[in-house]
Each structure stands twice: as structure tokens, then as C-alpha cells.
Design a protein around this motif. Sequence first.
Motif, PDB file in Angstrom:
ATOM      1  N   ASP A   1    -108.508  -3.844  64.810  1.00  0.00           N
ATOM      2  CA  ASP A   1    -107.509  -2.778  64.694  1.00  0.00           C
ATOM      3  C   ASP A   1    -106.742  -2.613  66.000  1.00  0.00           C
ATOM      4  OD1 ASP A   1    -108.259  -2.249  62.113  1.00  0.00           O
ATOM      5  OD2 ASP A   1    -109.717  -0.726  62.691  1.00  0.00           O
ATOM      6  N   SER A   2    -105.562  -2.071  65.901  1.00  0.00           N
ATOM      7  CA  SER A   2    -104.753  -1.755  67.079  1.00  0.00           C
ATOM      8  C   SER A   2    -104.787  -0.255  67.316  1.00  0.00           C
ATOM      9  CB  SER A   2    -103.308  -2.218  66.874  1.00  0.00           C
ATOM     10  OG  SER A   2    -103.242  -3.621  66.715  1.00  0.00           O
ATOM     11  N   GLY A   3    -104.466   0.137  68.515  1.00  0.00           N
ATOM     12  CA  GLY A   3    -104.453   1.541  68.843  1.00  0.00           C
ATOM     13  C   GLY A   3    -105.343   1.868  70.022  1.00  0.00           C
ATOM     14  N   THR A   4    -105.614   3.145  70.245  1.00  0.00           N
ATOM     15  CA  THR A   4    -106.443   3.621  71.355  1.00  0.00           C
ATOM     16  C   THR A   4    -107.862   3.878  70.863  1.00  0.00           C
ATOM     17  OG1 THR A   4    -104.524   4.646  72.412  1.00  0.00           O
ATOM     18  CG2 THR A   4    -106.699   5.416  73.096  1.00  0.00           C
ATOM     19  N   PHE A   5    -108.830   3.395  71.653  1.00  0.00           N
ATOM     20  CA  PHE A   5    -110.244   3.551  71.292  1.00  0.00           C
ATOM     21  C   PHE A   5    -110.955   4.343  72.385  1.00  0.00           C
ATOM     22  CE2 PHE A   5    -108.741  -0.097  69.023  1.00  0.00           C
ATOM     23  CZ  PHE A   5    -109.410  -0.065  67.798  1.00  0.00           C
ATOM     24  N   ASN A   6    -111.813   5.283  71.988  1.00  0.00           N
ATOM     25  CA  ASN A   6    -112.607   6.097  72.905  1.00  0.00           C
ATOM     26  C   ASN A   6    -114.104   5.855  72.629  1.00  0.00           C
ATOM     27  OD1 ASN A   6    -110.293   7.464  74.028  1.00  0.00           O
ATOM     28  ND2 ASN A   6    -110.205   8.630  72.103  1.00  0.00           N
ATOM     29  N   VAL A   7    -114.907   5.628  73.689  1.00  0.00           N
ATOM     30  CA  VAL A   7    -116.362   5.450  73.547  1.00  0.00           C
ATOM     31  C   VAL A   7    -117.077   6.427  74.480  1.00  0.00           C
ATOM     32  CG1 VAL A   7    -118.328   3.885  73.816  1.00  0.00           C
ATOM     33  CG2 VAL A   7    -116.151   3.031  72.901  1.00  0.00           C
ATOM     34  N   SER A   8    -117.967   7.220  73.903  1.00  0.00           N
ATOM     35  CA  SER A   8    -118.815   8.145  74.683  1.00  0.00           C
ATOM     36  C   SER A   8    -120.278   7.717  74.526  1.00  0.00           C
ATOM     37  CB  SER A   8    -118.623   9.585  74.220  1.00  0.00           C
ATOM     38  OG  SER A   8    -117.301  10.013  74.417  1.00  0.00           O
ATOM     39  N   VAL A   9    -121.027   7.627  75.641  1.00  0.00           N
ATOM     40  CA  VAL A   9    -122.432   7.220  75.617  1.00  0.00           C
ATOM     41  C   VAL A   9    -123.292   8.309  76.263  1.00  0.00           C
ATOM     42  CG1 VAL A   9    -124.127   5.512  76.351  1.00  0.00           C
ATOM     43  CG2 VAL A   9    -121.793   4.786  75.712  1.00  0.00           C
TER      44      VAL A   9
ATOM     45  N   GLY B   1    -124.661  10.744  80.735  1.00  0.00           N
ATOM     46  CA  GLY B   1    -123.594  10.290  79.846  1.00  0.00           C
ATOM     47  C   GLY B   1    -122.441   9.604  80.575  1.00  0.00           C
ATOM     48  N   ASN B   2    -121.634   8.908  79.791  1.00  0.00           N
ATOM     49  CA  ASN B   2    -120.447   8.250  80.342  1.00  0.00           C
ATOM     50  C   ASN B   2    -119.380   8.150  79.239  1.00  0.00           C
ATOM     51  OD1 ASN B   2    -118.732   6.992  82.095  1.00  0.00           O
ATOM     52  ND2 ASN B   2    -120.093   5.272  82.577  1.00  0.00           N
ATOM     53  N   PHE B   3    -118.149   7.935  79.659  1.00  0.00           N
ATOM     54  CA  PHE B   3    -117.015   7.897  78.720  1.00  0.00           C
ATOM     55  C   PHE B   3    -116.039   6.811  79.179  1.00  0.00           C
ATOM     56  CE2 PHE B   3    -112.591   9.010  77.965  1.00  0.00           C
ATOM     57  CZ  PHE B   3    -112.553   9.147  76.588  1.00  0.00           C
ATOM     58  N   THR B   4    -115.484   6.081  78.235  1.00  0.00           N
ATOM     59  CA  THR B   4    -114.440   5.113  78.558  1.00  0.00           C
ATOM     60  C   THR B   4    -113.484   4.987  77.362  1.00  0.00           C
ATOM     61  OG1 THR B   4    -113.993   2.881  79.379  1.00  0.00           O
ATOM     62  CG2 THR B   4    -115.667   3.073  77.678  1.00  0.00           C
ATOM     63  N   ASN B   5    -112.282   4.487  77.599  1.00  0.00           N
ATOM     64  CA  ASN B   5    -111.321   4.231  76.514  1.00  0.00           C
ATOM     65  C   ASN B   5    -110.470   3.021  76.853  1.00  0.00           C
ATOM     66  OD1 ASN B   5    -109.089   5.077  78.143  1.00  0.00           O
ATOM     67  ND2 ASN B   5    -109.482   7.207  77.585  1.00  0.00           N
ATOM     68  N   TRP B   6    -109.842   2.484  75.868  1.00  0.00           N
ATOM     69  CA  TRP B   6    -108.943   1.338  76.046  1.00  0.00           C
ATOM     70  C   TRP B   6    -107.985   1.284  74.837  1.00  0.00           C
ATOM     71  CZ3 TRP B   6    -113.854   0.957  74.224  1.00  0.00           C
ATOM     72  CH2 TRP B   6    -114.033   0.287  72.997  1.00  0.00           C
ATOM     73  N   SER B   7    -106.979   0.482  74.986  1.00  0.00           N
ATOM     74  CA  SER B   7    -105.975   0.328  73.918  1.00  0.00           C
ATOM     75  C   SER B   7    -105.836  -1.132  73.538  1.00  0.00           C
ATOM     76  CB  SER B   7    -104.608   0.879  74.351  1.00  0.00           C
ATOM     77  OG  SER B   7    -104.666   2.255  74.581  1.00  0.00           O
ATOM     78  N   SER B   8    -105.716  -1.379  72.236  1.00  0.00           N
ATOM     79  CA  SER B   8    -105.353  -2.703  71.716  1.00  0.00           C
ATOM     80  C   SER B   8    -103.902  -2.632  71.234  1.00  0.00           C
ATOM     81  CB  SER B   8    -106.280  -3.101  70.568  1.00  0.00           C
ATOM     82  OG  SER B   8    -107.597  -3.274  71.031  1.00  0.00           O
TER      83      SER B   8
END
Length: 397
Positions: A8-16, A27-34
Motif C-alpha cells: 500500500d501507499s501512504g503514511t504508516f505509523n508503528v508504536s511498540v 515504548g517507541n514510535f516511528t513512521n514512514w511514507s510509501s
Amino acid sequence: NSDITLSDSGTFNVSVICHDDNSITSGNFTNWSSPWGTISISLVNPSSDANATRYDFFNFTSTITCTGGECGDVNATLDPIQTLGFVRSVENVSIALSTAQTSNTATLTKGQNASNTVLFAHRSTTSGAGTDDDWDSLNIDFFLSGTTVSAQRLATDTKAFQTYAYAVEFDPAQVRVQNGSFTIAANSDSANISITSVDRSKAAMVFYYRSSSATANEEDENAIKGNFSADNQLAFRRAVSNSAGAITGHWYVFEDLQDNFDVQARDFTIAASATNGSATISAINVSKTFTTGSFMIPTMTDADHGGTGSIALDLRDSTTLRASRKVSDTVAITLSAFAITFTGSERVQRGFWQWTGDSSTSQTTTITEFNISTSIPWLPNRYPAEQSITGDATSDH
């Protein structure tokens, strides 16, 4: 894990969030875009710009490609650019003149700009009798002010009229319109009007006028010929001056600035002993050409010269302009004529009909179906009272 593919395309957010056995949380958080994909469209058939005949079916094929990411659902519609070409609008109005009226008006409804609009007008007598030609009531001037179309004659009469005016509004970037008024004084036989210089191979004119002469049957004083005497001048002429009757009218010049139509102008005569005369033009497509023109009549005696001083102008063939009258006479007729030929998809339908002396008041003819909102009728007029403007054809823009 490196073995998970995200398509998929778009912005992705990951929280751990991690919890250990001692209830310590971290905890930690990161995001990226395709990136989203790019849509491209290409023509297959036809492979470039092409014209299609109105109302006909045709095949059309194109390819839509998505590259570099996700494009989602795509809807494609064949939606050609809507344009009227060099004509912005066409509108018809009818104006009645009763026996008690010298003028009447009608209002245009399409928001036309009068500076870019040309009137193509004609009329018929709806009542009245007699053989005299009373020019102060027969000659009708048509002119436009804002969105108001006026039909005006000098005097009332036993004759009533139904007039019709087609207002054709041009795109000023493609067709330049000039308009104005003219007067031939009572003691004069001519008037010259200065205009912005035109290309006469691309310009034509129409005009309308009224007479102030109360003397009946003076065709030589009331038939007016108009043409370009120079690139920057219009000339209006009658055969003789009339100390009792001035001519006042309005003119319209329309000039193609692009490649929409070509114009051929010719001056010629019907000899005194002839019923017709002609002029040679360069070969044209008669299905894309209409004519307009005017004429003047040398001195006649005061009599009803309907057969000798009434003129029809048409295309005899692809290289000949022809003017005709019913019978010959001791006087010649001098004409100025224009052949206007469209260069695009416009079409002209032409034809003839006649009254045969019966009691009918109308004639009809069948033509190929056309778009009434973009067309005008332009009929052969056979009498000086018709503003000396003659022509033929139905033009479909």
C-alpha cells in the motif's frame, strides 16, 4: 522482520510497547511514507488529435498506466473539450411591426456582447395591398444596442411586417466585428465610412437601412450598394440623389482573424438587356459557402419595377457568383457580392423554391437535420425593400 512486504501507499505509523517481568514498561514510535503511484494516459487509436463527425459513432482506445506505487480505483471518461469554435452564441428573435408602428424591439437572452455580435435579418409583409413601393414604410433598419434588437422604419403604412433577426456572437479572439451607422444625405448619392483596416480576403459585411423619401416607386434612390472601397473604408452608393429623401442605416463588418473562413468579393453587373449576370471566383466548396451582397439601380421612371429591379444572388456553381432578375430592362444593375467559405467542420445547406402565382403565403423545403441553436437561415431576397441584402443558404456552425 524483513520478510513483510507492504504494497500500500501512504503514511504508516508503528508504536511498540514492551513489558518485562518486573512490570517495567518501555515504548517507541516511528513512521514512514510509501509514495503514491503516478497515473499516465496515452492514446492508442487515434494516436493523435483527430476530428469526428457530429452525431456519428467512432472507436476510441487509450491506455492507463499506474507506476511507482498504489493508484487506487481509477475511473476514466472520454470528455472532449466543449467549444463553439469562433461562434459563441446564436439567437433568433422576431419583431412585428403593425400598420401603426414605425419601430419595435426584442431582447436577447444569452448575455451577448453587442460589440462582437452581427445581425442577420429579413422580413415579410403580413398585411397590406397595392402596387406602389412606399420606401419610407418598406425599408427597415435593424440595429443592436446592448441586448436590445430594434427594427425601425420611417413611416407607418397600410402594410404590416413580421421581421426576424439572428444575432450571431463571435469569439473576438477569432473574429473581429466592427459596426456603426451611416447616412446618405438627402442631396447626396453616397457616404463613406472609415473603419479599422481589414484583410479583405477575410472580411465581409451586411447592412440595413431606412428611407426618408415619401415618393413611391423610386427604386433608383432607395436601392443601396455597399462594399469595401479600401481596406479601411466602407462605401455606400445609390444611383441618384434625392433632395427629399435621406438614407440612414447600420452596418456590420465581420473579419476572420484565424483560419475559420475565407471571403471573395466581386463587383459585377446585370446588363440592361439581360436577366442575369455573373462573376468568376476561385473554386470553393459550395457545401461550405454562403453569399451576401447588395445592389443599386440606375435611373428609372416612377413605376413599379418589381420584375426588373428585384435581384436574387446565389452560387451558380463552385466558381460562379450569379445575380438574376425576372425580366430584362433598359437599365443595368450594379452589384457588390461576397462569397464566404468556411474552412472547418461548418456546413451550409442550399436550395431554391418559388411561388407560382397561387394564393399560398408560405413555402417549405426539407433539409438535412441540423442544430437549430447554432444555425441561421439566410434567404434569397429579391427586392430593394429587403435592405438590398441578398443571400442564400442555411449555415450550421
